[in-house]
Design an enzyme around this catalytic site. Structure first.
Site, PDB file in Angstrom:
ATOM      1  N   HIS A 294     -20.992  33.724 -50.304  1.00 34.63           N
ATOM      2  CA  HIS A 294     -20.461  34.799 -49.459  1.00 34.63           C
ATOM      3  C   HIS A 294     -20.148  35.970 -50.386  1.00 34.63           C
ATOM      4  O   HIS A 294     -19.283  35.857 -51.245  1.00 34.63           O
ATOM      5  CB  HIS A 294     -19.203  34.336 -48.730  1.00 34.63           C
ATOM      6  CG  HIS A 294     -19.454  33.162 -47.819  1.00 34.63           C
ATOM      7  ND1 HIS A 294     -19.867  33.307 -46.514  1.00 34.63           N
ATOM      8  CD2 HIS A 294     -19.392  31.826 -48.044  1.00 34.63           C
ATOM      9  CE1 HIS A 294     -20.024  32.105 -45.968  1.00 34.63           C
ATOM     10  NE2 HIS A 294     -19.744  31.180 -46.876  1.00 34.63           N
TER      11      HIS A 294
ATOM     12  N   ASN B 149     -22.071  36.206 -42.666  1.00 34.77           N
ATOM     13  CA  ASN B 149     -20.791  36.490 -42.011  1.00 34.77           C
ATOM     14  C   ASN B 149     -20.076  37.662 -42.690  1.00 34.77           C
ATOM     15  O   ASN B 149     -18.957  37.570 -43.157  1.00 34.77           O
ATOM     16  CB  ASN B 149     -19.891  35.250 -41.963  1.00 34.77           C
ATOM     17  CG  ASN B 149     -19.546  34.703 -43.333  1.00 34.77           C
ATOM     18  OD1 ASN B 149     -20.249  34.959 -44.297  1.00 34.77           O
ATOM     19  ND2 ASN B 149     -18.459  33.966 -43.409  1.00 34.77           N
TER      20      ASN B 149
ATOM     21  N   HIS C 110     -23.646  25.065 -40.294  1.00 38.21           N
ATOM     22  CA  HIS C 110     -22.285  24.695 -40.693  1.00 38.21           C
ATOM     23  C   HIS C 110     -21.819  23.677 -39.653  1.00 38.21           C
ATOM     24  O   HIS C 110     -21.556  24.042 -38.507  1.00 38.21           O
ATOM     25  CB  HIS C 110     -21.425  25.966 -40.683  1.00 38.21           C
ATOM     26  CG  HIS C 110     -19.951  25.750 -40.774  1.00 38.21           C
ATOM     27  ND1 HIS C 110     -19.180  26.374 -41.719  1.00 38.21           N
ATOM     28  CD2 HIS C 110     -19.092  25.016 -40.033  1.00 38.21           C
ATOM     29  CE1 HIS C 110     -17.911  26.012 -41.555  1.00 38.21           C
ATOM     30  NE2 HIS C 110     -17.823  25.200 -40.535  1.00 38.21           N
TER      31      HIS C 110
ATOM     32  N   ASP D 218     -20.913  27.608 -52.024  1.00 38.16           N
ATOM     33  CA  ASP D 218     -20.097  28.141 -50.926  1.00 38.16           C
ATOM     34  C   ASP D 218     -19.055  29.128 -51.478  1.00 38.16           C
ATOM     35  O   ASP D 218     -17.913  29.191 -51.003  1.00 38.16           O
ATOM     36  CB  ASP D 218     -19.411  27.019 -50.138  1.00 38.16           C
ATOM     37  CG  ASP D 218     -18.898  27.487 -48.772  1.00 38.16           C
ATOM     38  OD1 ASP D 218     -19.164  28.646 -48.381  1.00 38.16           O
ATOM     39  OD2 ASP D 218     -18.231  26.682 -48.101  1.00 38.16           O
TER      40      ASP D 218
END
Lengths: 319, 430
Positions: free
Chosen positions: B64, B96, B181, B307
């Site tokens: 991310h 996201n 997910h 992650d």
């Protein structure tokens, strides 16, 4: 001369030793008498400032703490989360630092998040007392329950105490489990399986599947308040069925093989987890619990403020 | 572009099963040759790799980078620099962001930010659904055309089985995997950590392992039904590993990844309400950690990913229930993997490079993961014996949220080459 002090904070009974718990209970004994006097005040905490920081609504616990503080001559301020800077989005750490900056001596905190009391205690120099944090612990409730049991039975060790109701969401249950098992009681938990936490038996408790089992087994029942929102969140079908299957009713209590003591941390849902004739009946020690709450909180405040345990020793063993 | 000659390193190339001392010659952004005593033109940059490991650049399928939207936490530039410092030559950025990476313009923005930064490659992952709302499919064709390499609604589960089914079917047209997910939100709602004895003691609402496994099972069934390729993100439970193992035995197109924190830590890390141990999926039990290790060992879990989830320090400095999920991982992943997997005999170093480079490249169909002649000149030089202590203050990431600060690790990236250019060289390195 054995027991150590309590340390800086009281966040729960889990971190305490049996000696420390015993010390609090013993220290509470002489404080019971203070509340029976015409002038209900001793100078033990004169000049100390205490903030009662309540992020959740409370009547009984807040008043009990406030009486305990005032009967020890402390200066107290009550802060409710609604209408304070908290409602304007202030974080707990900022609230803590601001309190610290005002040089307060102690904070009594009730908060909806588990761990909030420990969080606060790690960030300020003042003593922190947990008055209930989320689903974690409510140590002074556990202590007052134990003091009440000790009053009636003369001991804790060897007693069989069944905690009944919503164990999953209960901080009272956790504090009772830690405190009672440390002092040598046997603890059972009784409630619908949907309201028992996972692996709860690893805390050293016996699971009693039905309320009838608990009544057969126990010397005392500690009947927890059923939070009414548990129906909406799918843990239970209805209050009516809860009372039918798990309610502490006089019919059921009458079948107890021995005299059964009934505790309840309040506030009660009469006709749900407990029937009125049990709550008001001869087995109930619900109001003595409330009386003991003030004494136990006085003892905790006194000990955390650095009071010498010996001061209280004239009350020891007089039960 | 100056050619590079990497001399005398232990060259590990899982794609070819090669593991031995050799030179690697990079020219025009490609691997030009691997062999003993290679000659090179005078203008070549010569790097002495003796005593070090030379491998295809590491590839992280799951990061991310917070840009656009939360550039105070991380940017494409800072995140791709942190990646390079961790030995990664490429990372795949989850969608996201704010706004969500659910259209070709958003994908193109990330591609151009990565080019401008010039560090590790950044491959965008497009959203499965518009706004990650779980309703309408995003334009996969446009996303892929702009540079997306997969689709995912990561951070949120795909609740609707119908949407997951159509995503798997539609993604087949473009040859991309659908990365899920796995979390049943009705079981996980309000959960702050793994549901077990620690959550019971701490009085925190738990997320049961079944919340993940239900969705793993569903996704496997849908992959079988559609013939699509489902990629299961950050697997955390022993039940998930078992489900994937059986699915692979049955020839279903399922791949999976696991994170260093899930093969290193357990839910005990949450003691004391340690918010740097709060992540989703949560840290599980010792038996789960062991199953993840076994899954990586036998190939049930194909890839190691981080992650990498940057958060501001004060976002973690709060009540456990209210703290955000996630930790950063780019600069600790290789060291943790060497320490916890190679050091314990779960994986050979060659297998580890496979899980961190060759397999990820294969799963998302990316260039790299190989040192075969003609492969992209993406190379990591690492010292698998280097001992070091994690010091978050020295991270290139903009964030510091890690539970590994102060931990002693063995194995560290020394130098990272992307597209034939050195993008990271550890300070003090000879």
């Amino acid at each position: 001369m054995t027991a150590a002090s309590l340390g800086k904070d009281l966040v729960g009974l889990e971190p305490l030793s049996a000696e420390q718990i015993q010390l609090i209970l013993d220290t509470a004994e002489p404080f019971k008498e203070v509340s029976e006097r015409a002038i209900k005040k001793v100078p033990a905490l004169r000049g100390k400032t205490i903030v009662n920081l309540f992020f959740e609504a409370s009547t009984r616990t807040l008043i009990s703490f406030e009486f305990a503080e005032k009967r020890l001559s402390a200066d107290t301020v009550n802060v409710a989360a609604a209408g304070s800077s908290v409602s304007k989005g202030e974080t707990l750490v900022d609230t803590a630092k601001n309190l610290e900056a005002m040089r307060i001596d102690m904070v009594v905190i009730r908060h909806g998040a588990s761990g909030a009391a420990q969080f606060l205690g790690q960030r300020i120099r003042s003593n922190v007392i947990n008055a209930g944090d989320g689903k974690h612990e409510h140590p002074t409730q556990g202590l007052l329950d134990m003091l009440t049991l000790r009053d009636r039975f003369g001991r804790i060790k060897g007693l069989k105490i069944a905690i009944c109701g919503d164990i999953l969401h209960s901080r009272v249950a956790r504090s009772n489990i830690w405190g009672l098992t440390k002092l040598g009681a046997e603890v059972g938990v009784c409630g619908p399986a949907s309201l028992l936490p996972r692996h709860v038996e690893e805390l050293g408790v016996t699971i009693l599947p039905r309320i009838e089992d608990a009544i057969q087994w126990a010397d005392a029942l500690n009947v927890l308040r059923l939070q009414l929102e548990r129906m909406e969140t799918g843990f239970l079908p209805s209050l009516r069925e809860y009372n039918r299957v798990f309610g502490v009713t006089s019919d059921r209590v009458a079948k107890a093989p021995k005299e059964l003591l009934i505790l309840h941390p309040g506030p009660m849902n009469r006709g749900v987890e407990i029937d009125s004739d049990v709550a008001d009946g001869p087995h109930s020690v619900i109001l003595p619990q409330v009386t003991n709450g003030v004494a136990v909180r006085m003892a905790v405040l006194y000990l955390l403020a650095g009071g010498a345990p010996d001061w209280a020793s004239d009350g020891e063993g007089q039960r | 572009m100056r050619p590079i000659l990497i001399r005398g390193g232990r060259v590990i190339d899982p794609a070819r099963g090669a593991d031995g001392v050799a030179d690697v010659y990079l020219q025009d952004g490609k691997v030009a040759g691997v062999g003993r005593s290679l000659g090179s033109p005078d203008d070549a940059l010569t790097i002495d790799a003796s005593g070090k490991v030379v491998s295809p650049g590491l590839i992280d399928l799951h990061v991310h980078l917070r840009e656009p939207g939360q550039e105070d936490l991380e940017t494409v530039a800072s995140g791709s620099m942190a990646a390079a410092a961790g030995g990664f030559s490429a990372v795949c950025a989850m969608p996201n962001t704010d706004p969500v990476t659910d259209n070709q313009a958003a994908v193109g923005f990330i591609v151009s930010q990565a080019q401008r930064a010039g560090k590790a490659r950044v491959y965008p992952i497009g959203a499965i659904s518009l706004g990650q709302k779980g309703q309408q499919l995003a334009e996969f064709g446009e996303l892929v055309g702009a540079g997306a390499v997969a689709v995912s609604d990561d951070g949120k589960p795909v609740v609707s089985s119908h949407l997951m089914r159509t995503a798997l079917e539609y993604a087949r047209t473009f040859g991309i995997p659908v990365a899920d997910h796995c979390e049943d939100p009705t079981l996980s709602a309000g959960g702050a950590m793994h549901e077990g004895i620690i959550s019971t003691r701490l009085g925190l609402k738990g997320v049961p392992s079944a919340a993940e496994e239900i969705m793993v099972a569903r996704d496997i069934l849908l992959a079988e039904h559609t013939g699509g390729h489902v990629h299961l993100c950050h697997m955390s439970t022993r039940g998930s590993v078992e489900l994937i193992r059986r699915a692979k035995e049955n020839g279903i197109r399922v791949t999976a990844e696991a994170c260093p924190h899930h093969f290193t830590l357990t839910h005990e890390q949450c003691e004391g309400y340690n918010t740097n141990a709060k992540m989703n999926p949560p840290l599980r039990e010792p038996e789960d950690r062991e199953a993840i290790r076994q899954g990586l060992g036998d190939g049930t879990i194909d890839a190691i990913c981080t992650d990498h989830a940057p958060h501001h320090y004060d976002a973690k400095e709060r009540e456990f229930d209210d703290a955000p999920n996630g930790i950063i991982g780019l600069e600790t992943a290789f060291g943790l993997a060497v320490t916890e997997l190679v050091g314990t005999g779960v994986l050979s170093l060659c297998d580890l490079i496979n899980r961190m480079s060759t397999a990820p490249a294969r799963i998302f169909n990316l260039p790299g993961g190989s040192l075969a002649p003609g492969a992209p000149a993406d190379v990591t030089i690492s010292d698998p014996a280097a001992e070091w202590t994690v010091d978050p203050a020295r991270f290139f990431s903009r964030s510091r949220n890690t539970p590994f600060g102060g931990r002693r690790l063995t194995g560290r990236a020394e130098l990272t080459i992307v597209r034939g250019q050195v993008v990271y060289r550890r300070e003090g390195d000879a």
